[in-house]
Structures are given as structure tokens and as C-alpha cells.
Motif scaffolding. Structure first.
Motif, PDB file in Angstrom:
ATOM      1  N   GLU A   3      49.444  36.150  46.611  1.00 26.10           N
ATOM      2  CA  GLU A   3      48.421  36.954  46.370  1.00 26.10           C
ATOM      3  C   GLU A   3      48.646  38.384  46.808  1.00 26.10           C
ATOM      4  O   GLU A   3      49.883  38.793  47.477  1.00 26.10           O
ATOM      5  N   GLN A   4      47.738  39.659  46.514  1.00 25.37           N
ATOM      6  CA  GLN A   4      48.144  40.762  46.937  1.00 25.37           C
ATOM      7  C   GLN A   4      48.342  40.891  48.461  1.00 25.37           C
ATOM      8  O   GLN A   4      47.371  40.096  49.155  1.00 25.37           O
ATOM      9  N   PRO A   5      49.040  41.643  48.966  1.00 26.97           N
ATOM     10  CA  PRO A   5      49.399  41.509  50.332  1.00 26.97           C
ATOM     11  C   PRO A   5      48.603  42.390  51.303  1.00 26.97           C
ATOM     12  O   PRO A   5      47.915  43.388  50.756  1.00 26.97           O
ATOM     13  N   VAL A   6      48.358  42.099  52.407  1.00 26.05           N
ATOM     14  CA  VAL A   6      47.555  42.751  53.407  1.00 26.05           C
ATOM     15  C   VAL A   6      48.267  43.248  54.923  1.00 26.05           C
ATOM     16  O   VAL A   6      49.309  42.359  55.298  1.00 26.05           O
ATOM     17  N   LEU A   7      47.987  44.364  55.230  1.00 31.18           N
ATOM     18  CA  LEU A   7      48.441  44.804  56.637  1.00 31.18           C
ATOM     19  C   LEU A   7      47.592  44.539  57.868  1.00 31.18           C
ATOM     20  O   LEU A   7      46.528  45.011  57.852  1.00 31.18           O
ATOM     21  N   ALA A   8      48.183  44.240  58.887  1.00 26.79           N
ATOM     22  CA  ALA A   8      47.384  43.997  59.931  1.00 26.79           C
ATOM     23  C   ALA A   8      48.048  43.546  61.284  1.00 26.79           C
ATOM     24  O   ALA A   8      48.916  42.739  61.327  1.00 26.79           O
ATOM     25  N   ASP A   9      48.006  44.579  62.148  1.00 29.84           N
ATOM     26  CA  ASP A   9      48.562  44.254  63.606  1.00 29.84           C
ATOM     27  C   ASP A   9      49.986  44.266  63.559  1.00 29.84           C
ATOM     28  O   ASP A   9      50.601  43.294  64.098  1.00 29.84           O
ATOM     29  N   HIS A  35      39.897  47.829  51.047  1.00 33.32           N
ATOM     30  CA  HIS A  35      39.152  48.563  52.130  1.00 33.32           C
ATOM     31  C   HIS A  35      39.337  49.955  52.059  1.00 33.32           C
ATOM     32  O   HIS A  35      38.459  50.925  52.169  1.00 33.32           O
ATOM     33  N   ASP A  36      40.572  50.558  51.794  1.00 37.84           N
ATOM     34  CA  ASP A  36      40.849  51.780  51.902  1.00 37.84           C
ATOM     35  C   ASP A  36      42.214  52.442  50.693  1.00 37.84           C
ATOM     36  O   ASP A  36      42.293  51.244  50.121  1.00 37.84           O
ATOM     37  N   ALA A  37      42.359  53.657  50.612  1.00 35.96           N
ATOM     38  CA  ALA A  37      43.131  54.029  49.514  1.00 35.96           C
ATOM     39  C   ALA A  37      44.619  53.435  49.868  1.00 35.96           C
ATOM     40  O   ALA A  37      45.355  53.273  48.608  1.00 35.96           O
ATOM     41  N   ARG A  38      45.263  53.111  50.707  1.00 33.60           N
ATOM     42  CA  ARG A  38      46.427  52.312  51.145  1.00 33.60           C
ATOM     43  C   ARG A  38      46.248  50.797  50.821  1.00 33.60           C
ATOM     44  O   ARG A  38      47.345  50.326  50.762  1.00 33.60           O
ATOM     45  N   ARG A  39      45.093  50.224  50.657  1.00 32.15           N
ATOM     46  CA  ARG A  39      44.872  48.774  50.366  1.00 32.15           C
ATOM     47  C   ARG A  39      45.396  47.920  51.439  1.00 32.15           C
ATOM     48  O   ARG A  39      46.062  46.932  51.311  1.00 32.15           O
ATOM     49  N   THR A  40      45.135  48.407  52.659  1.00 31.55           N
ATOM     50  CA  THR A  40      45.420  47.383  53.725  1.00 31.55           C
ATOM     51  C   THR A  40      44.779  46.450  54.246  1.00 31.55           C
ATOM     52  O   THR A  40      45.043  45.471  54.679  1.00 31.55           O
ATOM     53  N   ALA A  41      43.123  46.480  53.584  1.00 31.49           N
ATOM     54  CA  ALA A  41      42.469  45.411  54.003  1.00 31.49           C
ATOM     55  C   ALA A  41      42.297  45.058  55.318  1.00 31.49           C
ATOM     56  O   ALA A  41      41.864  44.069  55.854  1.00 31.49           O
ATOM     57  N   SER A  42      42.403  46.008  56.379  1.00 32.73           N
ATOM     58  CA  SER A  42      42.282  46.020  57.618  1.00 32.73           C
ATOM     59  C   SER A  42      40.958  46.837  57.811  1.00 32.73           C
ATOM     60  O   SER A  42      40.969  48.204  57.377  1.00 32.73           O
ATOM     61  N   ALA A  43      39.763  46.517  58.481  1.00 33.53           N
ATOM     62  CA  ALA A  43      38.624  47.192  58.886  1.00 33.53           C
ATOM     63  C   ALA A  43      38.241  47.275  60.306  1.00 33.53           C
ATOM     64  O   ALA A  43      38.712  46.232  60.937  1.00 33.53           O
ATOM     65  N   ASP A  44      37.571  48.041  60.713  1.00 36.92           N
ATOM     66  CA  ASP A  44      37.059  48.143  62.359  1.00 36.92           C
ATOM     67  C   ASP A  44      36.101  47.065  62.224  1.00 36.92           C
ATOM     68  O   ASP A  44      35.407  47.040  61.232  1.00 36.92           O
ATOM     69  N   GLY A  45      35.678  46.584  63.776  1.00 38.96           N
ATOM     70  CA  GLY A  45      34.796  45.889  63.798  1.00 38.96           C
ATOM     71  C   GLY A  45      34.934  44.217  63.884  1.00 38.96           C
ATOM     72  O   GLY A  45      36.224  44.027  63.570  1.00 38.96           O
TER      73      GLY A  45
END
Length: 410
Positions: free
Chosen positions: A300-306, A54-64
């Protein structure tokens, strides 16, 4: 081989205007690695999912929001090829990567490898051929940045025409170039920062870093994944302004990009171990690995959320960790399938498995719904406009495969 003439040497070292001299092509490539046809236009909307994670930080967190359990599954673009890497969603088009695939009914033609652009209806807009090893493209305004093993290109988002090309030497574009604040960050013989509009080199590392795989970028730093920990740690952080090394982290060789938070970044190394690394000094704060009955399995590749770190993996449920302590917060989803990296929306976390299970989990770990689709999913999902996008195929054998990319949503 005939040695280069003095005229050729002077041409290679002189102004670009003199480089039209016949016979100097090799020296031109050696001393002037950039080919510039026109400036790219990095202004404008980059879309709801413009790059890997999703973003350059690779967070995989998006609005909506994300989709509902009864969402419609639609094949947007089909052939015998299918994406093995995350689909990119631009403002009015999609981008996906295929490698070494023949088109049906065109026996004898060379297989196509590269980037395919389609519009929202699924009609092909353009395709751009590359080396077979090509990374997930990154949309930046009206340009698309594409990296393969030889170099990096900025192409026009509307036509696919090349604006500029930078020959960086052999790189490892398994993932995606990071673009932030007008800079394109890519690996090669050395790690580089390029101007997103012109392709001019802004800086490169003093030492060769031939095993730099991919990266994540913040406003002032670039976290680079290093595929060879013999020349430093498996992660290192560079200053975004000049490329100097801030720190090296003592983790194993790393191929996927780190997910970068404010105080820590999180990466999975080649041994499948999840590490939390301090953004201040590169110290490893905690690690977690996966073992099942003595068998080592990778995340797998990590994701950041909440306030959570999320990781999928093989034959185990989705797992959430506390970012500060590394303690397990919860697990959810099928326990015996391969979970790709999930995506985080405003209303929950959405995951897919290779076996074709789509599911939603609340931020507290409560599984809200689970649905099976009759397809083999081939890459991690993207999220845009309340829908998930992912590659998939049907059929048991290569001859029976029918692939493409799908929309799961309204």
C-alpha cells in the motif's frame, strides 16, 4: 457544424470582457480554461488532517496521541454510501468522497458522486457533486480544493459554493491535489501549478504529461507520480517555482503519491514494488517487493514515521524498513488481513485492516493492543484529536450494505 465567425475568434482571443458574445462558449473554454467567481480564502486553520497523508509530503505523521484499546466506535454519518478514500479532517468539519451511490429510499434518482461535508456532530453541512472519479479533497484555510477528471475547483469551506474552477483537461485525480505555499499542484493534459486564491495558472509543463496521476510537494520541488513510464520514469520531480523537470526516476508506472523525506522519497509502483529514490538526482537507491509462495503481492501507499518507512499490504503484516538501507526493521499486526496505510502519532503507529482489526504498534515494532470491530473498513484511517477516522460498511451483500464513516476514539 457551423464554423466560428471572425467575431467569435476575436472574442476568444481578446479580453475577458468581450467573451459574453453569444455562440462563443466553446472557444471561451478552449482559450480561457479558468472560471473565476470570487477569490478563495486560503488563510486560516486548515485542520488536523487537511489532505491525503496529512500533509503535502504525504508522510501520514501527525502531532498528538492516538486512541486507546478501549476507545468507543461511533458512526458519525451513515447512508448506503461509504468512503473508499481517506477522510479529511478540517478545523470543525469532515470531508469524505463517495462514488455512484443511491440514497436509501430514493429509487430512480441518479446516483450521487462527489464530496460530502459534515460537522463534528455528523450533521451534513453541504455536498458538492462531481464526476465519479474524484480525488481526496484538500483543505487550505477557508477553502477546499477538489479535483475530478475534468478539472479543479476551490469551494468555500462553509457553504460549498464554487470560488473558481480550472478546466485542466482529462486528469487522473485518484488521490489528491497537493497545496503548498499558495500553489495548487494538479495533473491534466499538462502538469499545472495554480494560484490557490484566484485559480490563475502560474505555470504548466512544456510537454504534455497526460498520465500524471498525483503528486507530493516540498518547499522547492514537486514529486509527480507518472502512470505511463513510456514517456519517462514512473516518478519525476519538477521545480516548484517554474515547473522545469529536475529528474526522472527509473521505476514502473506509479499511481499513488510518494512519501517524501529530506533525502529520499518512497513510492509503490503498479507492480507493488517499494522504491527509495534520491531527492538529489532521482536515482533508485533500493527496491523491495513482496512475494509469497511465488505470488507477487503489492504494498500500500508508504508512510514515514520516526526514521522508518512503513507499508501495509494484502495478507501480510505491517512492515517497517530502514530508509537508508531498505533492511526490514520489524513486522507487526495481523499476518492474514489487508492492511491499509497506517498513521503515525506522537505515541505510536496505528493501523486498520479491511477485515476490521484496529491495532497500535510502538516505534520499536512492539504490538501494544489489537481489537476487532464488526465492520468492513473501506479506506485508510486519518488521525485527529486522539481518534482514528475511517470509512466502513456492514452487511454481506450490496442490498444489505449500511455504510458511512466512523470515529474510533474518545
Amino acid at each position: 457544424m457551423r464554423p466560428p465567425t471572425r467575431r467569435c475568434v476575436l472574442a476568444a482571443l481578446g479580453s475577458a470582457a468581450t467573451l459574453g458574445t453569444a455562440g462563443c462558449t466553446g472557444l471561451r473554454a478552449q482559450y480561457l480554461p479558468r472560471t473565476h467567481r470570487r477569490d478563495a480564502d486560503p488563510s486560516g486553520d486548515s485542520g488536523p488532517w487537511p489532505t491525503l497523508g496529512h500533509d503535502a509530503r504525504r508522510t501520514a505523521s501527525a502531532d498528538g496521541p492516538g486512541p486507546d484499546a478501549d476507545a468507543r466506535l461511533t458512526r458519525l454519518h451513515g447512508a448506503n454510501h461509504f468512503p473508499e478514500r481517506q477522510v479529511v479532517v478540517g478545523p470543525d468539519f469532515f470531508l469524505f468522497v463517495v462514488r455512484r451511490w443511491f440514497e436509501r429510499g430514493e429509487d430512480g434518482d441518479d446516483p450521487f458522486s462527489g464530496v460530502v461535508a459534515v460537522d463534528k456532530s455528523g450533521a451534513e453541512r453541504w455536498r458538492f457533486g462531481t464526476e465519479p472519479d474524484v480525488g481526496v479533497p484538500t483543505v487550505v484555510g477557508n477553502a477546499v480544493v477538489v479535483e475530478d477528471t475534468n478539472g479543479t475547483r476551490a469551494v468555500d469551506a462553509e457553504t460549498g459554493a464554487v470560488n473558481w474552477y480550472y478546466r485542466s483537461g482529462y486528469g487522473f485525480p485518484h488521490v489528491s491535489p497537493a497545496v503548498r505555499d499558495g500553489r495548487v499542484y494538479v495533473g491534466g493534459r499538462r502538469f499545472l501549478a495554480l494560484d490557490a486564491a484566484t485559480g490563475e495558472r502560474l505555470w504548466r509543463t512544456e510537454e504534455e504529461m497526460p498520465a500524471a496521476q498525483t503528486c507530493s510537494a516540498t518547499a522547492d520541488g514537486v514529486v509527480v507520480s507518472n502512470g505511463y513510464d513510456g514517456n519517462g520514469g514512473g516518478l519525476f520531480c519538477l521545480d516548484a517555482e517554474g515547473g522545469s523537470v529536475r529528474w526522472e526516476a527509473d521505476v514502473a508506472s506509479t499511481y499513488d503519491p510518494a512519501a517524501v523525506g529530506e533525502r529520499r522519497c518512497f513510492s509503490v509502483d503498479e507492480e507493488g514494488v517499494l522504491s527509495a529514490v534520491s531527492m538529489a538526482d532521482g536515482s533508485v537507491e533500493w527496491t523491495r517487493n513482496r512475494t509469497t509462495d511465488g505470488e507477487h503481492l503489492r504494498y500500500e501507499q508508504p508512510v514515514l514515521a520516526d526514521g522508518l518507512v512503513l507499508v501495509g499490504g494484502w495478507n501480510a503484516p505491517l512492515r517497517a524498513f530502514d530508509p537508508a538501507t531498505g533492511e526490514t526493521a520489524w513486522t507487526a499486526g495481523p499476518a492474514d488481513e489487508r492492511h491499509y496505510a497506517p498513521v503515525a502519532a506522537d505515541d505510536g503507529i496505528y493501523g486498520v485492516t479491511r477485515e476490521g482489526t484496529v491495532y497500535e504498534v510502538g516505534f520499536d515494532g512492539t504490538e501494544r493492543w489489537r481489537r476487532s470491530i464488526a465492520r468492513t473498513v473501506t479506506c485508510a484511517p486519518s488521525l485527529a484529536d486522539g481518534a482514528l477516522y475511517f470509512g466502513s460498511r456492514s452487511g454481506e451483500t450490496v442490498e444489505e450494505w449500511r455504510g458511512g464513516f466512523d470515529r474510533f476514539g474518545p
